[in-house]
Motif scaffolding. Sequence first.
Motif, PDB file in Angstrom:
ATOM      1  N   UNK A   1      66.046 108.495 -56.434  1.00  0.00           N
ATOM      2  CA  UNK A   1      67.153 109.376 -56.144  1.00  0.00           C
ATOM      3  C   UNK A   1      66.665 110.540 -55.302  1.00  0.00           C
ATOM      4  N   UNK A   2      67.559 111.022 -54.487  1.00  0.00           N
ATOM      5  CA  UNK A   2      67.222 112.131 -53.601  1.00  0.00           C
ATOM      6  C   UNK A   2      68.320 113.176 -53.674  1.00  0.00           C
ATOM      7  N   UNK A   3      67.908 114.420 -53.861  1.00  0.00           N
ATOM      8  CA  UNK A   3      68.833 115.545 -53.894  1.00  0.00           C
ATOM      9  C   UNK A   3      68.798 116.256 -52.552  1.00  0.00           C
ATOM     10  N   UNK A   4      69.984 116.527 -52.004  1.00  0.00           N
ATOM     11  CA  UNK A   4      70.096 117.235 -50.733  1.00  0.00           C
ATOM     12  C   UNK A   4      71.079 118.385 -50.873  1.00  0.00           C
ATOM     13  N   UNK A   5      70.943 119.360 -49.985  1.00  0.00           N
ATOM     14  CA  UNK A   5      71.901 120.459 -49.972  1.00  0.00           C
ATOM     15  C   UNK A   5      73.063 120.065 -49.059  1.00  0.00           C
ATOM     16  N   UNK A   6      74.258 120.460 -49.430  1.00  0.00           N
ATOM     17  CA  UNK A   6      75.424 120.252 -48.559  1.00  0.00           C
ATOM     18  C   UNK A   6      76.112 121.597 -48.374  1.00  0.00           C
ATOM     19  N   UNK A   7      76.723 121.756 -47.231  1.00  0.00           N
ATOM     20  CA  UNK A   7      77.356 123.025 -46.864  1.00  0.00           C
ATOM     21  C   UNK A   7      78.859 122.812 -46.716  1.00  0.00           C
ATOM     22  N   UNK A  29      69.315 105.076 -52.934  1.00  0.00           N
ATOM     23  CA  UNK A  29      69.203 103.992 -51.960  1.00  0.00           C
ATOM     24  C   UNK A  29      70.111 104.247 -50.754  1.00  0.00           C
ATOM     25  N   UNK A  30      70.191 105.508 -50.326  1.00  0.00           N
ATOM     26  CA  UNK A  30      70.963 105.888 -49.162  1.00  0.00           C
ATOM     27  C   UNK A  30      72.461 106.016 -49.388  1.00  0.00           C
ATOM     28  N   UNK A  31      72.909 105.784 -50.613  1.00  0.00           N
ATOM     29  CA  UNK A  31      74.338 105.867 -50.913  1.00  0.00           C
ATOM     30  C   UNK A  31      74.627 107.100 -51.763  1.00  0.00           C
ATOM     31  N   UNK A  32      75.757 107.734 -51.459  1.00  0.00           N
ATOM     32  CA  UNK A  32      76.158 108.925 -52.202  1.00  0.00           C
ATOM     33  C   UNK A  32      76.555 108.540 -53.625  1.00  0.00           C
ATOM     34  N   UNK A  33      75.907 109.185 -54.594  1.00  0.00           N
ATOM     35  CA  UNK A  33      76.193 108.971 -56.010  1.00  0.00           C
ATOM     36  C   UNK A  33      77.074 110.093 -56.540  1.00  0.00           C
ATOM     37  N   UNK A  34      76.768 111.307 -56.118  1.00  0.00           N
ATOM     38  CA  UNK A  34      77.467 112.480 -56.629  1.00  0.00           C
ATOM     39  C   UNK A  34      77.428 113.582 -55.586  1.00  0.00           C
ATOM     40  N   UNK A  35      78.540 114.309 -55.471  1.00  0.00           N
ATOM     41  CA  UNK A  35      78.599 115.480 -54.587  1.00  0.00           C
ATOM     42  C   UNK A  35      79.254 116.614 -55.375  1.00  0.00           C
ATOM     43  N   UNK A  36      78.550 117.727 -55.468  1.00  0.00           N
ATOM     44  CA  UNK A  36      79.086 118.942 -56.077  1.00  0.00           C
ATOM     45  C   UNK A  36      79.067 119.981 -54.967  1.00  0.00           C
ATOM     46  N   UNK A  37      80.210 120.197 -54.293  1.00  0.00           N
ATOM     47  CA  UNK A  37      80.212 120.951 -53.047  1.00  0.00           C
ATOM     48  C   UNK A  37      80.112 122.473 -53.144  1.00  0.00           C
TER      49      UNK A  37
END
Length: 81
Positions: A1-7, A29-37
């Motif tokens: 899993x990879x955590x990224x920042x979103x704006x 695996x390159x697919x969005x699992x969760x987004x907390x904006x």
Amino acid sequence: MKYLICETEIRPEDTPESAKTYGILLLSEGKEILRVPDVSPNKKNVENLIDLLSQNGASVVHIEEIITDFIGNENFFEKIL
């Protein structure tokens, strides 16, 4: 899993100006699992939280609870991150 920042750019009610907030995006695996904006308007705090989540291998099962705790106690996290 990879955590990224979103704006996200938001426009608060009764104001003509927009503001940026930062959130967390979780990929597997390159697919969005969760987004907390909208975690915080403080980019550095969100980056530090992402580092902490990554270093400790936080599970997707607990991520929403961890983020909720962070949002409610951001000043505390600023001191320890």
